[in-house]
Design an enzyme around this catalytic site. Structure first.
Site, PDB file in Angstrom:
ATOM      1  N   HIS A   1       0.360   1.822   8.934  1.00 23.45           N
ATOM      2  CA  HIS A   1      -0.247   0.077   8.903  1.00 23.45           C
ATOM      3  C   HIS A   1       0.252  -0.661  10.576  1.00 23.45           C
ATOM      4  O   HIS A   1       0.977  -1.366  10.893  1.00 23.45           O
ATOM      5  CB  HIS A   1       0.417  -0.777   7.794  1.00 23.45           C
ATOM      6  CG  HIS A   1       0.615   0.204   6.477  1.00 23.45           C
ATOM      7  ND1 HIS A   1      -1.072  -0.029   5.809  1.00 23.45           N
ATOM      8  CD2 HIS A   1       1.066   0.965   5.867  1.00 23.45           C
ATOM      9  CE1 HIS A   1      -0.363   0.669   4.567  1.00 23.45           C
ATOM     10  NE2 HIS A   1      -0.014   1.240   4.857  1.00 23.45           N
TER      11      HIS A   1
ATOM     12  N   ASP B   1      -5.058   3.065   0.863  1.00 26.71           N
ATOM     13  CA  ASP B   1      -4.035   2.813   0.461  1.00 26.71           C
ATOM     14  C   ASP B   1      -3.176   1.796   0.998  1.00 26.71           C
ATOM     15  O   ASP B   1      -3.803   0.731   0.999  1.00 26.71           O
ATOM     16  CB  ASP B   1      -3.538   3.807   2.053  1.00 26.71           C
ATOM     17  CG  ASP B   1      -1.765   3.124   2.077  1.00 26.71           C
ATOM     18  OD1 ASP B   1      -1.735   3.812   0.884  1.00 26.71           O
ATOM     19  OD2 ASP B   1      -1.397   3.238   2.839  1.00 26.71           O
TER      20      ASP B   1
ATOM     21  N   ASN C   1       6.977   1.443  -1.667  1.00 28.90           N
ATOM     22  CA  ASN C   1       6.156   2.195  -2.889  1.00 28.90           C
ATOM     23  C   ASN C   1       5.568   2.993  -1.698  1.00 28.90           C
ATOM     24  O   ASN C   1       4.558   3.079  -0.819  1.00 28.90           O
ATOM     25  CB  ASN C   1       5.320   0.699  -3.465  1.00 28.90           C
ATOM     26  CG  ASN C   1       5.094   0.798  -4.210  1.00 28.90           C
ATOM     27  OD1 ASN C   1       5.059   1.626  -5.078  1.00 28.90           O
ATOM     28  ND2 ASN C   1       3.853   0.039  -4.611  1.00 28.90           N
TER      29      ASN C   1
ATOM     30  N   ASP D   1       4.600   5.902   6.814  1.00 27.44           N
ATOM     31  CA  ASP D   1       4.099   4.951   5.928  1.00 27.44           C
ATOM     32  C   ASP D   1       4.578   2.951   7.006  1.00 27.44           C
ATOM     33  O   ASP D   1       4.634   2.983   5.489  1.00 27.44           O
ATOM     34  CB  ASP D   1       3.690   4.735   4.807  1.00 27.44           C
ATOM     35  CG  ASP D   1       3.667   3.803   3.615  1.00 27.44           C
ATOM     36  OD1 ASP D   1       2.843   2.783   4.144  1.00 27.44           O
ATOM     37  OD2 ASP D   1       4.336   3.977   2.402  1.00 27.44           O
TER      38      ASP D   1
ATOM     39  N   HIS E   1       6.993  -5.935   8.188  1.00 28.71           N
ATOM     40  CA  HIS E   1       7.115  -6.971   6.876  1.00 28.71           C
ATOM     41  C   HIS E   1       7.523  -8.106   8.281  1.00 28.71           C
ATOM     42  O   HIS E   1       8.779  -7.771   8.596  1.00 28.71           O
ATOM     43  CB  HIS E   1       7.272  -7.034   5.925  1.00 28.71           C
ATOM     44  CG  HIS E   1       6.633  -6.514   4.904  1.00 28.71           C
ATOM     45  ND1 HIS E   1       5.289  -6.976   4.411  1.00 28.71           N
ATOM     46  CD2 HIS E   1       6.470  -5.489   4.440  1.00 28.71           C
ATOM     47  CE1 HIS E   1       4.035  -6.154   3.943  1.00 28.71           C
ATOM     48  NE2 HIS E   1       5.405  -5.274   4.287  1.00 28.71           N
TER      49      HIS E   1
HETATM   50 ZN    ZN Z   1       0.610   3.419   0.299  1.00 32.17          ZN
END
Ligand code: ZN
Length: 426
Positions: free
Chosen positions: A63, A153, A279, A306, A310
């Protein structure tokens, strides 16, 4: 520098069946020769005696937070973190703001990556418009603009009819559909894996069956459609078993596991530290052991982080209110080498498959090989370097790691993209 002679490295190329000391010549940003001894006077030379040269690692699940949440990460900072972690390419998920569900956003991401990205960026388009799970996104347009896959996702696609249409449509482009598998109705307000530890801690649990139920559904739908399904961050033994059985039936299914699911269990939540809140959640030891076995034997195709940065203020909230997700780009290689290679004895060529060959194949992108003519995307490993994870040293803006203070053995010593050294920590 696009011409470079690497000398005396241990070259590990599982596709070529090669694991031995070789020289590697890079010309015009491509691999031009791999041989026992290469003579090329006047060319810049790197002596990598004692280090491992592997086809460049690809993190197929990242991300990058841009556009829209640049305080958490930018394309530039995420790519810098990837380079520092030994990755030559990252696939970035669509849950940006705005969502990457159309050509304009895909083009913006690629343009920013071109200008400020140390590594290659492979955009993943949303499966549904705004990731709302109601209507298919403009998949054809996004593929034309450069998306390598589609995924919602962060959210699961709860409408099985929509998933079926997405899978059927994806076959036109032979496009991988990446899936975050969790039945949202089974999750409720779960904060961690539902089991003995959640009961003891008094935290609401997420049942393993929430993940397994959707894996079962989507494997069947992909089988019927003849589509390419890639299960993201598989975390349970039963989920992996269903994937294994589907592979035996020749369903075009691949899957990834994260370093944290391979290394940690739900016992870590005893600390109530939100840096263990992710998660899918950390699972019990039996699930972790099944994932390790799957990674060693081949049921798991890829390790993907993943990477979910944050801000400290958000992760610093009380446990129940803190967001899910941890960073992973700068710890993945160290964790995988420590846990899988040094502790479990998984051979190096298999590690390279998980981090390079597997992701390249699942995403159907270039990479995963050092054959002549391939882009000179290379990860150099120092297998014996001992270091301790210090989040303050991250290039990522995210400090939310679940590995802070962990001693590791093995690191990415260099990252080379298209013949250009983008990270050098020898
Ligand atoms: Zn995911």
């Amino acid at each position: 520098m696009k011409t470079l002679l690497i000398r005396r490295a241990r070259v590990v190329d599982p596709v070529a069946g090669l694991d031995g000391v070789r020289d590697v010549l890079i010309e015009e940003g491509k691999i031009s020769k791999v041989a026992a001894r290469i003579q090329k006077p006047g060319v810049p030379t790197l002596d990598l005696d004692g280090l491992v040269v592997a086809p460049g690692f690809i993190d197929m699940h990242v991300h990058l937070r841009e556009p829209g949440q640049e305080w958490k990460e930018t394309i530039a900072s995420g790519c810098a973190a990837a380079a520092a972690g030994g990755f030559v390419a990252v696939a970035c998920m669509a849950n940006t703001d705005p969502v990457n569900d159309c050509r304009a956003v895909t083009e913006m991401i690629l343009a920013e990556a071109e200008r400020h990205g140390a590594v290659r960026v492979l955009p993943v388009g949303a499966l549904s418009k705004k990731m709302e799970g109601k209507e298919l996104a403009e998949i054809g347009e996004m593929v034309a603009a450069g998306c390598v896959a589609v995924s919602d996702d962060g959210k699961s696609v709860m409408d099985g009819g929509l998933m079926r249409r997405a899978l059927e449509y994806s076959t036109i482009f032979d496009l991988p559909v990446l899936v975050h598998e969790q039945d949202a109705n089974l999750l409720g307000t779960g904060q961690m894996h539902e089991g003995a530890v959640s009961a003891r801690l008094g935290l609401a649990g997420m049942p393993a069956s929430a993940e397994e139920a959707l894996i079962a559904r989507d494997v069947l739908l992909a089988e019927d459609a003849g589509a390419r399904l890639h299960v993201q961050h598989v975390s349970t033994a039963r989920g992996l078993t269903m994937i294994r059985l589907a592979k035996r039936r020749k369903v075009k299914v691949t899957c990834e596991a994260t370093p944290h699911h391979l290394a940690l269990t739900d016992e870590a939540l005893e600390s109530f530290d939100a840096n263990f809140k992710m998660n899918p959640p950390l699972r019990p030891e039996a699930d972790r052991a099944a994932l390790l076995r799957g990674a060693a034997e081949g049921a798991i195709d890829a390790v993907a982080t993943d990477h979910a940065p944050h801000h400290a203020d958000e992760k610093g909230l009380e446990f129940a209110r803190a967001p899910f997700g941890v960073v992973g780009l700068e710890t993945a290689v160290g964790v995988v080498l420590t846990k899988l290679h040094h502790e479990e004895g998984v051979p190096l060529p298999r590690i390279v498959e998980l981090l390079s060959v597997g992701p390249a194949r699942a995403l159907r992108v270039a990479g995963g090989t050092l054959e002549v003519g391939a882009p000179a995307d290379i990860t150099v490993l120092d297998l014996d370097r001992e270091w301790t994870v210090d989040p303050e040293k991250f290039k990522s803006k995210g400090r939310n790691t679940c590995f802070a203070g962990m001693p590791l053995k093995g690191a990415a010593a260099m990252t080379i993209v298209g013949g250009r050294v983008v990270h050098d920590a020898r």
